[in-house]
Design a protein around this motif. Sequence first.
Motif, mmCIF file in Angstrom:
data_model
loop_
_atom_site.group_PDB
_atom_site.id
_atom_site.type_symbol
_atom_site.label_atom_id
_atom_site.label_comp_id
_atom_site.label_asym_id
_atom_site.label_seq_id
_atom_site.Cartn_x
_atom_site.Cartn_y
_atom_site.Cartn_z
ATOM 1 N N ASP A 15 30.575 28.008 3.140
ATOM 2 C CA ASP A 15 30.139 28.079 4.528
ATOM 3 C C ASP A 15 28.952 29.029 4.603
ATOM 4 O OD1 ASP A 15 30.050 27.516 7.217
ATOM 5 O OD2 ASP A 15 31.965 28.467 7.710
ATOM 6 N N TYR B 120 23.919 25.833 12.810
ATOM 7 C CA TYR B 120 24.475 26.861 11.932
ATOM 8 C C TYR B 120 24.169 28.279 12.384
ATOM 9 C CZ TYR B 120 25.578 22.910 9.105
ATOM 10 O OH TYR B 120 26.112 21.712 8.679
ATOM 11 N N ARG C 264 29.618 32.414 2.568
ATOM 12 C CA ARG C 264 30.940 32.483 1.947
ATOM 13 C C ARG C 264 30.831 31.694 0.658
ATOM 14 N NH1 ARG C 264 34.515 31.187 7.072
ATOM 15 N NH2 ARG C 264 34.397 33.246 8.039
ATOM 16 N N ARG D 252 25.901 30.695 7.659
ATOM 17 C CA ARG D 252 25.380 30.811 9.018
ATOM 18 C C ARG D 252 24.140 31.706 8.983
ATOM 19 N NH1 ARG D 252 28.419 27.318 9.521
ATOM 20 N NH2 ARG D 252 30.117 26.994 10.970
ATOM 21 N N LEU E 268 29.310 34.923 10.183
ATOM 22 C CA LEU E 268 30.549 34.681 9.438
ATOM 23 C C LEU E 268 31.216 36.025 9.195
ATOM 24 C CD1 LEU E 268 29.584 32.128 6.643
ATOM 25 C CD2 LEU E 268 30.944 31.708 8.680
ATOM 26 N N CYS F 54 32.363 37.541 5.281
ATOM 27 C CA CYS F 54 31.423 36.799 4.445
ATOM 28 C C CYS F 54 31.342 37.516 3.097
ATOM 29 C CB CYS F 54 30.057 36.691 5.093
ATOM 30 S SG CYS F 54 29.155 38.232 5.234
#
Length: 128
Positions: A54, A18, A45, A56, A22, A25
Motif C-alpha cells: 500500500d 492515493y 507499506r 499514499r 498511512l 507505514c
Amino acid sequence: MDDMYREIILDHYKNPSYKGELDPCDLSFEDENPLCGDHLKIFLRVNENGIVTDARFNGHGCAISQASADLVVESIIGKNVEDLKKMTKEDVLDLLGFEDLGPVRLKCALLSLKVLKGGIYGVKDAEE
C-alpha cells in the motif's frame, strides 16, 4: 492528444485516488521544491518480501506535482522496492503523458520520484 493528457493531469489533481496518510507505514519521506513551494510526503507499506502493499502521498503544490504523485503512487503498489530503485524520470514522464517538460515543470513532475527514492534509500536529497 495533448488535451487528453491535460485532462488526465487535472483529474488526478482534483480527484487523487492515493492522497492521504498511512499509519502505520514502513517507509516515509518528504521533501519540497523550494522554487515553487510544492511539498510532498510519500508513505509506503512493504511486506516481508519487499513488495509495496500500500502507498499514499500527502502534500500540496501545482497540478503537475500532485498528479505526478498520485500516478507514481498508483504505479508502485505491487512492485518490489528493489525495482523501484530503477525507476527513472522517463518512467514518470510516461505516466504523465509527456516526452519533455520545461526545466521548472520538470522539477514539479519529478518531485514524487525524488521523494520516493529518498524514502527507499533512507537519505535526504536523493537524486533522480
